[in-house]
Design a protein around this motif. Structure first.
Motif, PDB file in Angstrom:
ATOM      1  N   UNK A   1       0.830  -1.213   0.000  1.00  0.00           N
ATOM      2  CA  UNK A   1       0.000   0.000   0.000  1.00  0.00           C
ATOM      3  C   UNK A   1       0.863   1.261   0.000  1.00  0.00           C
ATOM      4  N   UNK A   2       1.936   1.256   0.754  1.00  0.00           N
ATOM      5  CA  UNK A   2       2.811   2.437   0.773  1.00  0.00           C
ATOM      6  C   UNK A   2       3.506   2.611  -0.580  1.00  0.00           C
ATOM      7  N   UNK A   3       3.868   1.514  -1.222  1.00  0.00           N
ATOM      8  CA  UNK A   3       4.451   1.622  -2.562  1.00  0.00           C
ATOM      9  C   UNK A   3       3.466   2.269  -3.528  1.00  0.00           C
ATOM     10  N   UNK A   4       2.218   1.860  -3.441  1.00  0.00           N
ATOM     11  CA  UNK A   4       1.203   2.473  -4.307  1.00  0.00           C
ATOM     12  C   UNK A   4       0.948   3.921  -3.904  1.00  0.00           C
TER      13      UNK A   4
ATOM     14  N   UNK B   1       0.033   7.044   9.435  1.00  0.00           N
ATOM     15  CA  UNK B   1       1.428   7.439   9.646  1.00  0.00           C
ATOM     16  C   UNK B   1       2.116   7.738   8.317  1.00  0.00           C
ATOM     17  N   UNK B   2       1.825   6.934   7.312  1.00  0.00           N
ATOM     18  CA  UNK B   2       2.410   7.189   5.989  1.00  0.00           C
ATOM     19  C   UNK B   2       1.889   8.500   5.406  1.00  0.00           C
TER      20      UNK B   2
ATOM     21  N   UNK C   1       0.898  11.153   7.133  1.00  0.00           N
ATOM     22  CA  UNK C   1       1.520  12.255   7.874  1.00  0.00           C
ATOM     23  C   UNK C   1       2.952  12.482   7.391  1.00  0.00           C
ATOM     24  N   UNK C   2       3.682  11.409   7.146  1.00  0.00           N
ATOM     25  CA  UNK C   2       5.068  11.541   6.702  1.00  0.00           C
ATOM     26  C   UNK C   2       5.169  12.201   5.336  1.00  0.00           C
ATOM     27  N   UNK C   3       4.123  12.110   4.547  1.00  0.00           N
ATOM     28  CA  UNK C   3       4.131  12.663   3.186  1.00  0.00           C
ATOM     29  C   UNK C   3       3.328  13.959   3.070  1.00  0.00           C
ATOM     30  N   UNK C   4       2.801  14.443   4.173  1.00  0.00           N
ATOM     31  CA  UNK C   4       2.060  15.697   4.157  1.00  0.00           C
ATOM     32  C   UNK C   4       0.706  15.617   3.498  1.00  0.00           C
ATOM     33  N   UNK C   5       0.104  14.424   3.464  1.00  0.00           N
ATOM     34  CA  UNK C   5      -1.183  14.223   2.806  1.00  0.00           C
ATOM     35  C   UNK C   5      -2.337  14.436   3.780  1.00  0.00           C
ATOM     36  N   UNK C   6      -3.474  14.828   3.254  1.00  0.00           N
ATOM     37  CA  UNK C   6      -4.706  14.980   4.032  1.00  0.00           C
ATOM     38  C   UNK C   6      -5.424  13.633   4.081  1.00  0.00           C
ATOM     39  N   UNK C   7      -5.889  13.254   5.253  1.00  0.00           N
ATOM     40  CA  UNK C   7      -6.679  12.028   5.427  1.00  0.00           C
ATOM     41  C   UNK C   7      -8.150  12.406   5.593  1.00  0.00           C
ATOM     42  N   UNK C   8      -9.001  11.846   4.747  1.00  0.00           N
ATOM     43  CA  UNK C   8     -10.447  12.052   4.860  1.00  0.00           C
ATOM     44  C   UNK C   8     -11.120  10.756   5.297  1.00  0.00           C
TER      45      UNK C   8
END
Length: 469
Positions: free
Chosen positions: A222-225, A286-287, A289-296
């Motif tokens: 999932x993190x690779x994708x 956590x992934x 947050x590390x990449x600065x993405x918004x979680x909805x």
């Protein structure tokens, strides 16, 4: 008496009218969550009729048509789009009070110049001809419609296994005139209880090029994708959560065992399901947050409730509704699991059950940490609530229990290229709310103060979150 959808539609006070006409109406649109097909934007799709662009894939309209007594043949069946359009036009007088009545007429005006037109059986033929004539012009292709509405960003909704070929092709295209970015939607990877989960994991393994047999394999895939999405311009993620489960902190051995059982087509108990859900969401959070993405997190739909409809048409056909499960304990626990390790990303929470608005707002308040204004958001009125009463209720509770000044505002959550007047609908309502506050002495009649609030909520906060300064 104001004319139907006239210039001051929904604007009951002088302050509301000034705020909308002088401040809000000209602002661009950041539509950070929708379901527009990226392939149609890439192909700059055109439509041959109002019936097709209005009724193909729009389960809001399908649901209303069934309620009004239209047979399925003229909704999703073999009838041609002229017959389907005529059926929709015939029921329009029955939609008074439903937001579809406003939205449909706003679309006729804003996209096709049919100001003052009222759709019914008597006017259907003339409106059909006039709208179809406009659809034949260059400004009414997929890209043209978005440009008409001054859309700056379109956030589509995409599966981790998607190639994102259209996003990649358009990422640096200066002729586009707006940004189209993918949003990472990993629902099928954490809903371990669903029938299709094992086959989906096999598909994911094929895409990443290695087997997924352990929990570490799964999160690694999932993190690779996710990194593929970030390279294609991703700024946000999304999760449709029917039953919110935080789970408990547990080790790799338990998670491997749960995943192994399910891949062997064995059933799981509720505790196993909850632990797996929570573990995947925490790992992904956590992934993000590390990449600065918004979680909805879109919480609380109950889906595919009418078996006959689901068997006939599949999901997203108008058979979904509001669930009434408690969410407070699980939501706080899930966010706390991320926050305890300093890895809670910027987050937007949406509740389909409007009685949970206060839960959403007060939960968001628990996890503000001073790092960014409104780090955890109480999201806009969603789905059945993106109508006047639902949006006003959500914003009133946000204003009273949190800070509406940090709100990232409206989104379409739509599959329709004609849905963007919903931003106007929201902006008019918000300006009217602020105008009423002034009229009743709740806030000062200070133009700079009010103009800043309207610009922030209608545009600038969302731009800061999803585009950057």
């Amino acid at each position: 008496m104001q004319p139907f959808l006239g210039p001051d539609f929904l604007l009951a006070t002088p302050t509301a009218r000034r705020l909308y006409h002088e401040v809000a109406s000209s602002l661009p649109i950041i539509d950070y969550h929708n379901h527009l097909p990226p392939e149609q934007i890439a192909a700059d799709t055109t439509w041959d009729s109002l019936g097709r662009i209005w009724l193909e894939g729009d389960h809001y309209k399908w649901r209303a048509m069934r309620w009004a007594g239209i047979d399925e043949r003229r909704i999703t069946g073999e009838a041609d789009f002229r017959e389907k359009y005529d059926a929709f036009a015939a029921i329009m007088p029955k939609l008074l009070g439903n937001p579809l009545y406003h939205w449909s007429h706003l679309e006729l005006d804003r996209y096709f110049g049919l100001s003052g037109a009222v759709l019914n059986s008597g006017s259907a033929a003339a409106i059909w001809e006039a709208a179809n004539a406009e659809l034949g012009k260059p400004g009414h292709s997929a890209r043209g419609l978005l440009r008409q509405m001054k859309v700056e960003l379109v956030g589509t909704t995409d599966d981790p296994c998607d190639s994102l070929e259209h996003h990649i092709a358009l990422k640096d295209d200066p002729s586009l005139g707006f940004r189209m970015v993918p949003s990472f939607r990993p629902d099928k990877a954490f809903k371990i209880e669903l029938d299709g989960f094992p086959s989906y994991i096999n598909r994911l393994a094929s895409v990443v090029g290695h087997p997924v047999r352990s929990f570490e394999d799964l999160t690694g895939a999932l993190v690779a994708r996710l990194d593929h999405f970030v390279a294609a311009g991703c700024v946000a993620t999304d999760h449709g959560i029917e039953i919110l489960r935080a789970g408990s902190d547990c080790g790799a051995a338990r998670l491997d065992g749960i995943l192994g059982k399910r891949l062997a087509n064995q059933s799981l108990d509720e505790t196993e399901i909850a632990d797996f859900h929570g573990a995947v969401l925490v790992s992904l959070g956590r992934a993000y947050a590390a990449r600065g993405l918004v979680m909805q997190l879109h919480i609380g739909a109950t889906r595919n409730n009418r078996t006959a409809l689901f068997r006939q048409l599949g999901p997203d056909a108008g058979g979904d509704s509001i669930a009434d499960r408690p969410i407070a304990a699980e939501l706080n626990a899930l966010l706390d699991r991320l926050d305890r390790t300093g890895s809670l990303p910027r987050t937007i929470l949406y509740a389909l059950d409007p009685t949970r608005n206060e839960v959403i707002v007060t939960t968001a308040g628990n996890f503000q940490d001073g790092s960014v204004p409104g780090k955890v958001q109480a999201g806009s009125g969603w789905w059945f609530n993106d109508q006047l009463d639902g949006m006003e209720r959500q914003m009133t509770q946000l204003a009273q229990m949190g800070l509406i000044s940090t709100f990232v505002g409206m989104l379409t959550d739509s599959r329709s290229f004609l849905s963007f007047p919903r931003h106007e609908y929201f902006r008019r309502l918000f300006c009217n709310m602020v105008g009423n506050w002034v009229e009743t002495g709740q806030v000062p009649n200070d133009a700079d103060l009010l103009d800043t609030l309207v610009r922030d909520v209608c545009y600038r906060n969302a731009r800061s979150w999803f585009v950057g300064t």
